[in-house]
Structure formats: structure tokens, C-alpha cells
Design an enzyme around this catalytic site. Structure first.
Site, mmCIF file in Angstrom:
data_model
loop_
_atom_site.group_PDB
_atom_site.id
_atom_site.type_symbol
_atom_site.label_atom_id
_atom_site.label_comp_id
_atom_site.label_asym_id
_atom_site.label_seq_id
_atom_site.Cartn_x
_atom_site.Cartn_y
_atom_site.Cartn_z
ATOM 1 N N ASP A 81 7.352 3.644 3.084
ATOM 2 C CA ASP A 81 8.233 2.489 3.285
ATOM 3 C C ASP A 81 7.907 1.360 2.308
ATOM 4 O OD1 ASP A 81 5.857 2.340 4.775
ATOM 5 O OD2 ASP A 81 6.711 0.944 6.226
ATOM 6 N N ASP A 82 6.669 1.280 1.852
ATOM 7 C CA ASP A 82 6.351 0.323 0.772
ATOM 8 C C ASP A 82 7.130 0.695 -0.491
ATOM 9 O OD1 ASP A 82 3.514 -1.065 1.762
ATOM 10 O OD2 ASP A 82 3.702 1.026 2.381
ATOM 11 N N ASN B 144 1.453 1.170 16.991
ATOM 12 C CA ASN B 144 1.773 2.556 16.613
ATOM 13 C C ASN B 144 0.516 3.401 16.382
ATOM 14 O OD1 ASN B 144 1.155 1.189 14.245
ATOM 15 N ND2 ASN B 144 2.949 1.870 13.101
ATOM 16 N N GLU C 284 -0.791 -2.213 15.708
ATOM 17 C CA GLU C 284 0.052 -1.729 14.590
ATOM 18 C C GLU C 284 -0.872 -1.429 13.405
ATOM 19 O OE1 GLU C 284 1.804 -2.026 10.838
ATOM 20 O OE2 GLU C 284 0.592 -3.666 11.644
ATOM 21 N N PHE C 285 -0.495 -0.477 12.553
ATOM 22 C CA PHE C 285 -1.408 0.024 11.523
ATOM 23 C C PHE C 285 -1.974 -1.068 10.608
ATOM 24 C CE2 PHE C 285 -2.283 1.451 7.203
ATOM 25 C CZ PHE C 285 -3.326 2.342 7.451
ATOM 26 N N ASN C 286 -1.132 -1.938 10.052
ATOM 27 C CA ASN C 286 -1.631 -2.893 9.044
ATOM 28 C C ASN C 286 -2.671 -3.854 9.631
ATOM 29 O OD1 ASN C 286 -0.046 -1.818 7.024
ATOM 30 N ND2 ASN C 286 1.661 -3.234 7.375
ATOM 31 N N THR D 47 2.899 -6.106 2.822
ATOM 32 C CA THR D 47 3.357 -4.967 3.624
ATOM 33 C C THR D 47 2.245 -3.930 3.830
ATOM 34 O OG1 THR D 47 4.209 -3.785 1.680
ATOM 35 C CG2 THR D 47 5.749 -5.256 2.830
ATOM 36 N N ASN E 260 -2.367 2.889 3.548
ATOM 37 C CA ASN E 260 -1.799 4.192 3.906
ATOM 38 C C ASN E 260 -2.567 5.337 3.250
ATOM 39 O OD1 ASN E 260 0.340 3.340 5.589
ATOM 40 N ND2 ASN E 260 1.511 2.709 3.787
ATOM 41 N N HIS F 190 9.848 0.275 7.917
ATOM 42 C CA HIS F 190 9.252 -1.022 8.280
ATOM 43 C C HIS F 190 9.207 -2.041 7.134
ATOM 44 C CE1 HIS F 190 7.785 1.167 11.797
ATOM 45 N NE2 HIS F 190 7.214 2.054 10.997
ATOM 46 N N ASP F 191 8.597 -1.625 6.006
ATOM 47 C CA ASP F 191 8.287 -2.607 4.962
ATOM 48 C C ASP F 191 9.525 -3.155 4.262
ATOM 49 O OD1 ASP F 191 5.642 -2.235 5.573
ATOM 50 O OD2 ASP F 191 5.287 -0.806 3.947
ATOM 51 N N ASP G 285 0.841 -1.204 0.000
ATOM 52 C CA ASP G 285 0.000 0.000 0.000
ATOM 53 C C ASP G 285 0.877 1.255 0.000
ATOM 54 O OD1 ASP G 285 0.931 -0.435 2.621
ATOM 55 O OD2 ASP G 285 -0.827 0.502 3.545
HETATM 56 C C1 BDR Z 1 3.132 -0.181 8.603
HETATM 57 O O1 BDR Z 1 2.034 0.717 8.477
HETATM 58 C C2 BDR Z 1 2.160 1.495 7.334
HETATM 59 O O2 BDR Z 1 1.853 2.822 7.610
HETATM 60 C C3 BDR Z 1 3.555 1.289 6.814
HETATM 61 O O3 BDR Z 1 3.600 1.360 5.398
HETATM 62 C C4 BDR Z 1 3.917 -0.075 7.302
HETATM 63 O O4 BDR Z 1 3.486 -1.077 6.415
HETATM 64 C C5 BDR Z 1 3.904 0.193 9.845
HETATM 65 O O5 BDR Z 1 3.087 0.101 10.964
HETATM 66 CA CA CA Z 2 2.841 -0.563 4.147
#
Ligand code: BDR
Ligand code: CA
Length: 308
Positions: A13-14, A157, A163-165, A123, A38, A235-236, A9
Site C-alpha cells: 500500500d506504500d 490488525n 495497528e502495525f505501524n 505511512t 513491512n 491503507h497508506d 516502508d
Molecule cells: C499499515 O501497516 C503496513 O503493513 C501497511 O503498509 C500500512 O502502513 C497498516 O496497518
Molecule cells: Ca506502510
């Protein structure tokens, strides 16, 4: 050589993960699939196309997937990744469009054609993967390996728990962890230990257009909640590095269950390392940050030389 499908997405970082995959000599990108996360699906798809073209992977098919989570309304992270999703990077518009068809079909068909050969790397939110599994449960046997950036064995986060994903589509994450395969989970608690320090960013300045137009402007506007002192995480990238150079990470078997109903904990990856559980995941518990950056910067350096 590892052949991968990258379900993503982009996302700062992707985008850096796509660049790493395109540049690493031992990774072959069979395809990129996109999901809303994202930013919305139109943007993640446009960003994947733009980044792939920019890093010389313009022939890799980019196939769009799900525009919304399984059950919940889409909730993005534009606040973190900027309005476009690529922070301050502004890339040329690619000449091509997304491939015909849906990401779910691409994933199922590609793995069906080469059982045991392709590693699936996710990711973003796990919506596409969950629906691909619903369509074709044999995916769990057909993948060579399945790795995600997502979850955490520690805090989150988006909030303390998640965590977001995982938070973006907890029901999909729950389907994926319960599918009967071993999920290789590179979680937030580990990815936060490999930051793009000032020294790392200094080296990126040597990477011509790759550094000046993608890596550095993207990272400069990565408003990650953990972006302490201008040292953003990536991260990714960790997920793709784990395929290219497995020894960068150490794993511990665990039972990971995703909270879907908690009022304060929705999207939490409840990670149980006790020996009495039946594990469904290999959870990264250690990272060697020096080795990580050595691999990443070497790959970006070679890619920079290739694309000029
Ligand atoms: C993950 O959440 C997204 O915002 C980033 O791309 C990463 O995949 C980190 O928590
Ligand atoms: Ca991502």
C-alpha cells in the site's frame, strides 16, 4: 498545490501511495524517505526506488532512514506483503541508487529550507520522524501539516490492540504524538472502509502497465488479515488522498496516547475523544469511500496515460 515528503516502508500500500502522489496534479513529491517496517530497510529502499522510477518519479530523491526501531528488534510484515514487500509485483530494477545521506537529515534540512510549506506524510513505523524531532524540535512548527497512516480508534490488525505501524515502534510513535503538534491520524478503523473491491480492480485493468505490472499483482498478494473476499484495503493511499482531497475525510479532535508497556496492548493508540481532554491529534472518524475511489482511480488513470 501541496508539497510533501513521504516517509514510508514499501510495502504494497506504500507503493500504491507513491503512485498516487506521483500521479496527482496537486501533489508535488519533494522526496521519499524510507524506514524499516513491512520488510527490511534495504528492501523498502529498493522498492521505493523501483516504484518511483516505474511511475515516472525517477527524479524524486529517495533517502534511506532507520533500519531498526528505537528500542526494539525489527519485526516485519513480510507475511502480509510478500518476501520482496511488493506482493506479486516485479518491477524493473531502477538505474539509480538511493540519495546520499540519512532520511533524518533530509527531513530536517528540507523542512528548514521551507518552513510552513511542506506536508510530512508518514505511512510506516515512526522511527525516522521521532529521531528527526529529537534532532530538531522546531519541525513541529515548520511542517505545513503532519499526517500519518497508523493507529486505530478501534481494534488493531497485528493483534486486537495494535495497528502495525504503531506496534512496530511504539516508543517512536509515543515521541511523535507527544511532540506538541497536531498529528492528523488516519487510522486503521477508517482505512478499512475503503477497499479495492472487484469493481475497483476491474477499473485498474484499464490502466495498462500501471495496472498490469504494479497495482493488480501487488494487491492480489496482499495477505492483509482483513483482506476479506479478495477486497484488500489500501491503507497508506488514504494518507496521501487526505492531502490531495481533504474533504474525503472527517476529523474529530482527540488525545491519542501510545501504549509502550502493556503486555497485551503495546502499540495501542488509546484515543480519547472526550471534550475535557487537550487534543494532540485530529483523528479521521469518517471516510467517503465513493469519493475516495473516484479520486484515486482518476489519478491512476491519468498516470497510466502518462507512463504508457
Ligand atoms: C499499515 O501497516 C503496513 O503493513 C501497511 O503498509 C500500512 O502502513 C497498516 O496497518
Ligand atoms: Ca506502510
Amino acid at each position: 498545490m501541496a508539497t510533501i515528503i513521504l516517509d514510508c516502508d514499501p510495502g504494497i500500500d506504500d507503493a500504491l501511495a507513491i503512485a498516487f502522489a506521483a500521479g496527482h496534479p496537486e501533489i508535488e513529491l519533494a522526496g521519499i524517505t524510507t524506514v524499516a517496517g513491512n520488510v527490511g530497510l534495504d528492501k523498502t529502499t529498493a522498492n521505493a526506488l523501483a516504484v518511483a522510477s516505474f511511475v515516472g518519479a525517477g527524479a524524486v530523491p529517495v533517502t534511506a532512514g532507520c533500519a531498526a526501531p528505537l528500542l526494539r528488534p525489527a519485526r516485519d510484515a513480510g507475511r502480509v506483503h510478500g518476501e520482496s514487500g511488493l506482493g506479486g509485483a516485479v518491477l524493473p530494477k531502477p538505474a539509480r541508487e538511493a540519495a546520499d545521506g540519512h532520511a533524518i537529515d533530509f527531513i530536517v534540512d528540507t523542512l528548514a529550507a521551507a518552513p510552513g510549506e511542506i506536508t510530512l506524510v508518514a505511512t510506516g513505523p515512526l522511527t525516522n520522524i521521532a529521531l528527526a524531532l529529537r534532532r530538531e524540535p522546531r519541525l513541529v512548527r515548520w511542517v505545513r501539516d503532519f499526517v500519518i497512516m497508523g493507529g486505530s480508534a478501534g481494534r488493531g490488525n497485528v493483534n486486537h490492540a495494535a495497528e502495525f505501524n504503531m506496534w512496530a515502534d511504539p516508543e517512536a510513535a509515543s515521541v511523535v504524538f507527544g511532540a506538541g503538534w497536531t498529528v492528523r491520524m488516519i487510522g486503521l478503523d477508517v482505512t478499512l472502509r475503503a477497499r479495492a473491491t472487484a469493481a475497483v480492480q476491474e477499473q485498474m485493468r484499464e490502466f495498462g502497465a500501471l495496472g498490469a505490472e504494479l497495482l493488480l499483482p501487488a494487491l492480489a498478494q496482499y495477505a492483509d488479515a482483513h483482506n476479506v473476499a479478495g477486497e484488500p484495503p489500501v491503507h497508506d493511499v488514504c494518507a496521501v488522498v487526505s492531502v490531495a482531497t481533504p474533504a474525503v475525510f472527517t476529523y474529530t479532535p482527540a488525545l491519542v496516547q501510545v501504549e509502550t508497556t502493556g503486555r497485551l496492548t503495546s502499540g495501542m493508540t488509546v484515543t480519547d475523544f472526550s471534550p475535557s481532554v487537550i487534543p494532540n491529534a485530529a483523528v479521521a472518524t469518517e471516510i467517503d469511500p465513493d469519493r475516495f475511489w473516484e479520486v484515486v482511480l482518476r489519478t491512476y488513470g491519468a498516470l497510466a496515460a502518462d507512463i504508457g
